[in-house]
Scaffold this motif. Structure first.
Motif, PDB file in Angstrom:
ATOM      1  N   LYS B   4      39.497  39.341  39.107  1.00  0.00           N
ATOM      2  CA  LYS B   4      38.217  38.680  39.400  1.00  0.00           C
ATOM      3  C   LYS B   4      38.418  37.947  40.726  1.00  0.00           C
ATOM      4  O   LYS B   4      39.395  37.221  40.885  1.00  0.00           O
ATOM      5  CB  LYS B   4      37.876  37.677  38.295  1.00  0.00           C
ATOM      6  CG  LYS B   4      37.530  38.351  36.985  1.00  0.00           C
ATOM      7  CD  LYS B   4      36.872  37.375  36.024  1.00  0.00           C
ATOM      8  CE  LYS B   4      36.271  38.093  34.844  1.00  0.00           C
ATOM      9  NZ  LYS B   4      37.281  38.971  34.150  1.00  0.00           N
ATOM     10  N   LYS B   6      36.932  35.379  43.682  1.00  0.00           N
ATOM     11  CA  LYS B   6      35.931  34.388  44.133  1.00  0.00           C
ATOM     12  C   LYS B   6      36.097  34.301  45.640  1.00  0.00           C
ATOM     13  O   LYS B   6      37.088  33.750  46.122  1.00  0.00           O
ATOM     14  CB  LYS B   6      36.242  33.012  43.526  1.00  0.00           C
ATOM     15  CG  LYS B   6      35.564  32.729  42.206  1.00  0.00           C
ATOM     16  CD  LYS B   6      36.064  31.399  41.650  1.00  0.00           C
ATOM     17  CE  LYS B   6      35.270  30.224  42.183  1.00  0.00           C
ATOM     18  NZ  LYS B   6      33.956  30.086  41.506  1.00  0.00           N
ATOM     19  N   ASP B  21      31.303  35.855  43.255  1.00  0.00           N
ATOM     20  CA  ASP B  21      32.275  36.469  42.336  1.00  0.00           C
ATOM     21  C   ASP B  21      32.185  37.991  42.405  1.00  0.00           C
ATOM     22  O   ASP B  21      31.093  38.562  42.435  1.00  0.00           O
ATOM     23  CB  ASP B  21      31.990  36.012  40.895  1.00  0.00           C
ATOM     24  CG  ASP B  21      32.235  34.521  40.728  1.00  0.00           C
ATOM     25  OD1 ASP B  21      33.015  33.975  41.540  1.00  0.00           O
ATOM     26  OD2 ASP B  21      31.665  33.922  39.806  1.00  0.00           O
ATOM     27  N   THR B  96      42.148  35.504  38.192  1.00  0.00           N
ATOM     28  CA  THR B  96      41.061  35.165  39.113  1.00  0.00           C
ATOM     29  C   THR B  96      41.680  34.690  40.425  1.00  0.00           C
ATOM     30  O   THR B  96      42.529  33.809  40.433  1.00  0.00           O
ATOM     31  CB  THR B  96      40.176  34.040  38.528  1.00  0.00           C
ATOM     32  OG1 THR B  96      39.617  34.504  37.308  1.00  0.00           O
ATOM     33  CG2 THR B  96      39.057  33.667  39.491  1.00  0.00           C
TER      34      THR B  96
END
Lengths: 224, 247
Positions: B4, B6, B21, B96
């Protein structure tokens, strides 16, 4: 001179040199405190010497200047450093790259200043301007600083404040000691590790010394 | 592997940026971080979206173009490598990853992950040179240089000017960059002559451009992709403090 003092390194030089002056003062202060352990007469005589000696009387206002320079230029530098990054990073990980004290010198300095205000009002102000008992030693009337100091060191919250002050100071020195030398350029491959070790040893001496003396009197009071 | 992401998206220098995102699958551990971004951009382009803008050139850690702040660290999770040398195997599968541009008043973001680092060039123009009459190349051994000086100068000269030191510094100080340049030239006979004047001029320019001052946290040294040492900052301080005694 103007270009020197206006430059960041010029301001840093003043913070560093005043910091080293304050560092050397701490050793003198702790040495005087250690006389508390030698008893009432020894401590009172040393306190009397510190209050009346000409060299010390000359150095006392210098100490105030040292504190003011150190605080003033730290504030000036910190304000401009805060402005250097208007938009902060969303995530910052300094766990591997720098020590916690080095990232928080200004906060630690503020805590030490708060402690200093308390400390000066507890002792320095009372000794200079307050009502004090006198004791005669060899015909000389000497202020009974011992009773004033040890009277505070048997009250738990005062001791807690003094231990906390010593801990804040310890963290401040852990970075400040070696950082002062680096700013002065007195730092290279060979001296880096040495300064780190000397800094740690000096920090332990100062922080342990200043916290163990009040604890000694507190424990002595409750242990009878 | 899948991640993921960002990622900071910003249309231009005047726009307000924000994190967007993205999910990405099919990444292999041997991909470099930039290849992963290329892979993401391919999918964005295929969907008709604007690809993520970032800087890159050599992709072998010597040009200093790539400059990403990944998961709170300049050039990502490993030491002494640039963003282009970061491999995806350094991350946990499913992690992430937060990607930001360098952030400093002196490095305005001009699009997505690109910050304008011309401020470093301006510091170089202020003094990062030696004044010589440029003629034909001189005989190599006409100016003797000791092995130690040559090695120390080289340790500073490997600075690629990426600006990671500024990003890693809590004060956005460019001291490690300036120190590397001043050290590099001060250690060699050709640059020694102007060393103190150079230190004064480059520090003045650094201050003028809005970089912060160094508080010796050593964060820059750890995050520098070339591992440039704090001892160069000490040398810069020496040169600066003695500049009043220039003969």
């Amino acid at each position: 001179m103007g270009s020197f003092i206006n430059a960041s390194i010029g301001k840093k030089f003043l913070v560093s040199i005043s910091g080293l002056f304050l560092i050397s003062f701490l050793a003198v202060h702790l040495t005087v405190n250690l006389f508390l352990l030698a008893g009432q007469e020894s401590y009172n005589l040393v306190a009397h010497f510190m209050a009346t000696d000409r060299v010390i009387s000359f150095l006392e206002p210098m100490l105030a200047v040292g504190f003011l320079l150190h605080i003033a230029y730290s504030v000036i530098l910190t304000i401009s450093n805060q402005k250097a990054r208007p938009q902060k990073f969303a995530e910052v990980d300094t766990s591997r790259s720098s020590s916690w004290p080095s990232q928080n010198m200004f906060v630690l300095g503020g805590l030490i200043l708060a402690f200093l205000v308390l400390h000066l009002s507890n002792f320095w102000y009372v000794m200079q301007f307050g009502e004090m008992d006198y004791i005669m030693y060899d015909g000389i009337a000497v202020k009974d600083a011992y009773t004033l100091v040890t009277g505070k060191f048997v009250i738990w919250y005062h001791v807690l404040a003094y231990v906390a002050g010593a801990v804040f100071l310890g963290f401040h020195l852990l970075h400040g000691f070696q950082s002062s030398f680096l700013t002065l350029g007195l730092y290279n491959k060979k001296w880096r590790r040495r300064l780190e070790i000397i800094g740690i040893l000096y920090t332990i001496f100062i922080a342990a010394g200043f916290s163990l003396i009040p604890l000694y009197f507190l424990i002595g009071h409750y242990a009878g | 592997m899948e991640f993921k992401l960002k990622i900071w998206r910003q249309k231009d220098a005047r726009s307000q940026g924000r994190f967007v995102d993205y999910s990405i699958t099919g990444v292999t551990g041997n991909m470099s971080f930039l290849e992963m971004l290329d892979y993401l951009n391919k999918t964005l382009i295929e969907k008709g979206d604007d690809p993520v803008a970032y800087e890159h050139d050599c992709r072998e850690g010597i040009c200093g173009s790539c400059a990403l702040y990944i998961n709170g660290r300049a050039h990502g999770p490993a030491d002494e490598i640039a963003t282009c040398e970061v491999r995806m195997r350094l991350f946990k599968d499913g992690e992430t990853i937060v990607v930001e541009p360098w952030r400093a008043k002196s490095f305005p973001v001009i699009k997505d992950l690109i910050a304008d680092r011309q401020a470093l060039d301006k510091i170089m123009q202020a003094g990062g040179f030696i004044s010589v009459n440029a003629g034909s190349a001189p005989e190599a051994n006409s100016i003797p240089v000791s092995r130690e000086s040559a090695d120390d100068a080289f340790d500073a000269a490997i600075c690629i000017g990426c600006g990671a030191c500024v990003a890693a510094c809590k004060n956005s100080s460019a001291m490690l960059f300036v120190a590397a340049k001043v050290s590099h030239l001060a250690l060699l006979p050709q640059g020694r002559k102007e060393a103190r004047k150079r230190a004064l001029a480059m520090v003045a320019k650094m201050d003028e451009l809005g970089f912060g001052s160094c508080t010796n946290t050593t964060a820059c040294e750890t995050e520098c992709p070339k591992g440039i040492s704090m001892t160069h900052i000490a040398r810069l301080n020496r040169e600066f403090l003695l500049s009043g005694f220039q003969t």
